[in-house]
Write a protein that holds these residues in place. Structure first.
Motif, mmCIF file in Angstrom:
data_model
loop_
_atom_site.group_PDB
_atom_site.id
_atom_site.type_symbol
_atom_site.label_atom_id
_atom_site.label_comp_id
_atom_site.label_asym_id
_atom_site.label_seq_id
_atom_site.Cartn_x
_atom_site.Cartn_y
_atom_site.Cartn_z
ATOM 1 N N PRO A 66 49.888 -27.429 48.181
ATOM 2 C CA PRO A 66 51.297 -27.301 47.770
ATOM 3 C C PRO A 66 52.068 -26.301 48.643
ATOM 4 O O PRO A 66 51.474 -25.387 49.212
ATOM 5 C CB PRO A 66 51.195 -26.781 46.334
ATOM 6 C CG PRO A 66 49.828 -27.141 45.878
ATOM 7 C CD PRO A 66 48.956 -27.122 47.094
ATOM 8 N N PHE A 67 53.358 -26.501 48.720
ATOM 9 C CA PHE A 67 54.213 -25.565 49.461
ATOM 10 C C PHE A 67 55.601 -25.588 48.839
ATOM 11 O O PHE A 67 56.016 -26.602 48.270
ATOM 12 C CB PHE A 67 54.268 -25.916 50.959
ATOM 13 C CG PHE A 67 54.481 -27.374 51.215
ATOM 14 C CD1 PHE A 67 53.395 -28.244 51.214
ATOM 15 C CD2 PHE A 67 55.753 -27.885 51.424
ATOM 16 C CE1 PHE A 67 53.582 -29.606 51.407
ATOM 17 C CE2 PHE A 67 55.932 -29.245 51.615
ATOM 18 C CZ PHE A 67 54.849 -30.109 51.607
ATOM 19 N N TYR A 68 56.272 -24.480 48.949
ATOM 20 C CA TYR A 68 57.538 -24.308 48.236
ATOM 21 C C TYR A 68 58.631 -23.890 49.201
ATOM 22 O O TYR A 68 58.607 -22.776 49.710
ATOM 23 C CB TYR A 68 57.366 -23.297 47.092
ATOM 24 C CG TYR A 68 56.434 -23.851 46.037
ATOM 25 C CD1 TYR A 68 56.933 -24.520 44.919
ATOM 26 C CD2 TYR A 68 55.051 -23.786 46.193
ATOM 27 C CE1 TYR A 68 56.086 -25.094 43.973
ATOM 28 C CE2 TYR A 68 54.192 -24.354 45.251
ATOM 29 C CZ TYR A 68 54.725 -25.006 44.148
ATOM 30 O OH TYR A 68 53.882 -25.583 43.240
ATOM 31 N N LYS A 109 61.181 -33.867 44.130
ATOM 32 C CA LYS A 109 61.581 -33.974 42.717
ATOM 33 C C LYS A 109 62.189 -32.651 42.243
ATOM 34 O O LYS A 109 63.233 -32.627 41.613
ATOM 35 C CB LYS A 109 60.328 -34.316 41.886
ATOM 36 C CG LYS A 109 60.582 -34.566 40.426
ATOM 37 C CD LYS A 109 59.273 -34.899 39.714
ATOM 38 C CE LYS A 109 58.875 -33.749 38.822
ATOM 39 N NZ LYS A 109 57.564 -33.925 38.180
ATOM 40 N N ARG A 110 61.508 -31.541 42.612
ATOM 41 C CA ARG A 110 61.974 -30.224 42.155
ATOM 42 C C ARG A 110 63.334 -29.869 42.749
ATOM 43 O O ARG A 110 64.222 -29.396 42.038
ATOM 44 C CB ARG A 110 60.940 -29.139 42.531
ATOM 45 C CG ARG A 110 61.329 -27.730 42.071
ATOM 46 C CD ARG A 110 60.264 -26.702 42.422
ATOM 47 N NE ARG A 110 60.028 -26.567 43.844
ATOM 48 C CZ ARG A 110 60.788 -25.863 44.679
ATOM 49 N NH1 ARG A 110 61.839 -25.206 44.233
ATOM 50 N NH2 ARG A 110 60.503 -25.806 45.969
ATOM 51 N N TYR A 163 57.287 -42.491 42.100
ATOM 52 C CA TYR A 163 58.166 -41.314 41.903
ATOM 53 C C TYR A 163 59.634 -41.757 41.818
ATOM 54 O O TYR A 163 60.432 -41.158 41.110
ATOM 55 C CB TYR A 163 57.985 -40.278 43.025
ATOM 56 C CG TYR A 163 56.945 -39.221 42.699
ATOM 57 C CD1 TYR A 163 55.586 -39.484 42.824
ATOM 58 C CD2 TYR A 163 57.316 -37.950 42.238
ATOM 59 C CE1 TYR A 163 54.633 -38.526 42.515
ATOM 60 C CE2 TYR A 163 56.371 -36.994 41.928
ATOM 61 C CZ TYR A 163 55.029 -37.278 42.064
ATOM 62 O OH TYR A 163 54.082 -36.335 41.750
HETATM 63 N N1 UDP Z 1 54.621 -29.334 44.573
HETATM 64 C C1 UDP Z 1 54.796 -28.656 45.740
HETATM 65 N N2 UDP Z 1 55.996 -28.023 45.949
HETATM 66 C C2 UDP Z 1 57.016 -28.059 45.049
HETATM 67 C C3 UDP Z 1 56.818 -28.787 43.852
HETATM 68 C C4 UDP Z 1 55.608 -29.429 43.634
HETATM 69 O O1 UDP Z 1 53.934 -28.595 46.595
HETATM 70 O O2 UDP Z 1 58.062 -27.470 45.327
HETATM 71 C C5 UDP Z 1 53.339 -30.014 44.333
HETATM 72 C C6 UDP Z 1 52.695 -29.532 43.045
HETATM 73 O O3 UDP Z 1 51.759 -28.538 43.361
HETATM 74 C C7 UDP Z 1 52.059 -30.752 42.466
HETATM 75 C C8 UDP Z 1 52.639 -31.918 43.243
HETATM 76 O O4 UDP Z 1 53.584 -31.377 44.143
HETATM 77 O O5 UDP Z 1 50.673 -30.750 42.730
HETATM 78 C C9 UDP Z 1 53.279 -32.936 42.369
HETATM 79 O O6 UDP Z 1 54.328 -32.360 41.662
HETATM 80 P P1 UDP Z 1 54.803 -32.947 40.269
HETATM 81 O O7 UDP Z 1 55.918 -32.095 39.769
HETATM 82 O O8 UDP Z 1 55.070 -34.394 40.399
HETATM 83 O O9 UDP Z 1 53.507 -32.865 39.392
HETATM 84 P P2 UDP Z 1 52.898 -31.731 38.478
HETATM 85 O O10 UDP Z 1 53.326 -30.400 39.038
HETATM 86 O O11 UDP Z 1 53.490 -32.003 37.157
HETATM 87 O O12 UDP Z 1 51.448 -31.991 38.576
#
Ligand code: UDP
Ligand code: NAD
Ligand code: UDP
Length: 320
Positions: A66-68, A109-110, A163
């Motif tokens: 994951p990355f933000y 999505k976020r 998605y």
């Molecule tokens: N994720 C990410 N960056 C973000 C938001 C989500 O890397 O800014 C990753 C998060 O770690 C997750 C994946 O994207 O494993 C899928 O996110 P989602 O919200 O669909 O699923 P959830 O977090 O509910 O498992």
């Protein structure tokens, strides 16, 4: 006062062959670019000329984790593209496509970003429909040596559409056909780079099988233009959409063109055909013409000449 807020764009796999051209184009278009790459097949040399640009930022990271970041658009290119590279660690290849897609989609999505997936003509496998329209479901071996790439990319497409249906993520899926140009890795094993390197060194040109299999080769700048146009479309245009050059050539024809353009004395030699090697491939680009007003502009010989110049420069640098 003029609005100086730039569009923020994330490019995963941005230090690769195509990613580096995309980063360059986005910067020229006035975007703020984050290039993310784990340097599996990408190279710092591809993006060295961008490092001084204050709107270019490099992030060493593996897309499977994951990355933000906060961005407006995402181009998901991270994945080795050459059979030699994607078969080096096939489990990692599938993880890159599948976990990578989940992470970029979770991110999109976020932050409500638009997200484009670099899918591939490999989703059509060894096609029984020719040329291939987007409506064709493909003929893919799920357990062969190419499956890590083909099925990984197919699953990524599934995730993109789920998605979109489930979370209304703004997706764009592009199916890319064989693309070539400067900055391809000289040893990545793909046919264009192999033939050019062999011709420039006067080595034998390795034709796999009888050389009658076909591919359609798109020059990199044409492809990037298609991506930019797709990203600019409204949310109703999701794809999948083929981007490629419908000019179709046998591998023998390709070799003959390369020999002629390099004035090489190389001879053709025939080696075994790798397993599951598709026999023919040519995009139907009706949809790209209709939805994006896009079609390729660089003919094969012109693109090959530019690519030969690049590889020739690389060899001269090494021998200097
Ligand atoms: N994720 C990410 N960056 C973000 C938001 C989500 O890397 O800014 C990753 C998060 O770690 C997750 C994946 O994207 O494993 C899928 O996110 P989602 O919200 O669909 O699923 P959830 O977090 O509910 O498992
Ligand atoms: P490339 O190998 O030059 O670029 C891929 C980039 O992704 C490299 O910089 C590599 O280091 C990076 N990468 C790989 N795994 C990663 C990971 N786990 N985390 C972060 N970065 C990672 O290949 P390319 O030709 O530039 O291809 C770019 C994209 O386009 C790929 O997704 C490929 O599948 C797709 N594509 C390319 C072609 C083509 O003909 N060039 C055709 C169809 C699809
Ligand atoms: N190929 C070849 N000689 C080489 C490398 C590849 O004849 O040195 C053939 C390969 O078997 C395939 C075609 O060229 O039929 C395109 O191969 P590439 O790996 O570039 O792309 P893909 O098979 O993924 O389309």
């Amino acid at each position: 006062m003029k609005n100086i807020i730039k569009k923020r764009v994330l490019v995963t796999g941005g230090a690769g062959f195509l990613g580096s051209f995309l980063c360059e184009r986005l910067l020229a278009d006035g975007c703020d670019v984050i290039c993310m790459d784990n340097f599996f097949t990408g190279r710092k040399a591809n993006i060295a000329h961008l490092m001084d640009n204050p709107y270019f930022e490099l992030m060493r990271h593996d897309v499977t984790f994951p990355f933000y970041v906060e961005v407006d658009e995402i181009y998901n290119l991270a994945c080795p593209a050459s059979p030699v590279h994607y078969q080096f660690d096939p489990v990692q290849t599938t993880k890159t496509s599948v976990h990578g897609a989940i992470n970029v989609l979770g991110l999109a999505k976020r932050v409500k970003a638009k997200v484009l997936q670099a899918s591939t003509s490999e989703v059509y496998g060894d096609p029984s429909v020719h040329p291939q329209p987007e409506s064709y479901w493909g003929n893919v071996n799920p357990i062969g040596i190419r499956s890590c790439y083909d099925e990984g990319k197919r699953c990524a497409e599934t995730l993109f559409f789920d998605y979109w249906r489930q979370h209304q993520v703004r997706i764009k899926v592009v199916r890319i056909f064989n693309t070539y140009g400067p900055r391809m890795h000289p040893h990545d094993g793909r046919v264009v780079s192999n033939f050019i390197m062999q011709a420039l060194r006067g080595e034998d040109i390795t034709i796999y099988g009888d050389g009658k299999q076909t591919r359609s080769f798109c020059y990199c700048s044409d492809l990037i233009e298609g991506w930019i146009r797709l990203m600019a479309t409204g949310d109703d245009v999701t794809g999948p959409i083929n981007i490629g050059n419908p000019g179709e050539f046998t591998m023998i024809e390709l070799a003959e063109n390369v020999i002629e353009l390099t004035n090489s004395k190389s001879q053709l030699i025939f080696e075994p055909l790798p397993a599951d090697d598709p026999k023919q491939r040519k995009p139907d680009i009706t949809l790209a013409k209709e939805k994006l007003g896009w079609e390729p502009t660089v003919p094969l010989r012109e693109g090959l000449a530019k690519t030969i110049e690049y590889f020739d420069g690389l060899l001269k640098e090494r021998n200097a």
